[in-house]
Design an enzyme around this catalytic site. Structure first.
Site, PDB file in Angstrom:
ATOM      1  CB  CYS A  94      -0.914  -0.050   1.228  1.00 22.53           C
ATOM      2  SG  CYS A  94      -1.734   1.483   1.638  1.00 22.53           S
TER       3      CYS A  94
ATOM      4  CB  CYS B  58       0.263   1.920   4.066  1.00 24.81           C
ATOM      5  SG  CYS B  58      -1.423   1.317   3.898  1.00 24.81           S
TER       6      CYS B  58
END
Length: 108
Positions: free
Chosen positions: A31, A34
């Site tokens: 991600c 993230c």
């Protein structure tokens, strides 16, 4: 205070049922957002009052049972628990929203 990884469902249960606020970053290795917000989550963890709040991370791919129980559908999602109850959550890599949520739960 540093951010600790939650490595098991049992640890997760122990952490969220405590009387200290638990701020949990649900993330994934693949991600991009993230990875962008992770250093800020670490920074906020260092600035927050450690007697009131503790910071954790859950890799959604390694801890599917936890992710399913909490109902994680997007990463990153930051969920705040105290005494076994979900207090609030924020979804997405939004530093202002995350910082506001931390301030809100600590001052509540």
């Amino acid at each position: 205070m540093s951010v600790q990884a939650i490595e098991s469902y049992e640890d997760f249960q122990k952490i969220i049922n405590g009387d200290k606020i638990a701020a949990i970053d649900f993330w994934a290795t693949w991600c991009g957002p993230c990875k962008m917000i992770s250093p800020l989550f670490e920074k906020f963890a260092g600035e927050a009052p450690s007697d009131q709040i503790a910071f954790y991370k859950v890799d959604v791919d390694e801890q599917e049972k936890i992710s399913q129980e909490v109902g994680i559908t997007a990463m990153p999602t930051f969920v705040f628990f105290k005494n076994g109850q979900k207090i609030t959550q924020t979804v997405g890599a939004n530093p202002q929203q995350l910082q506001a949520a931390i301030k809100q739960v600590v001052s509540a």
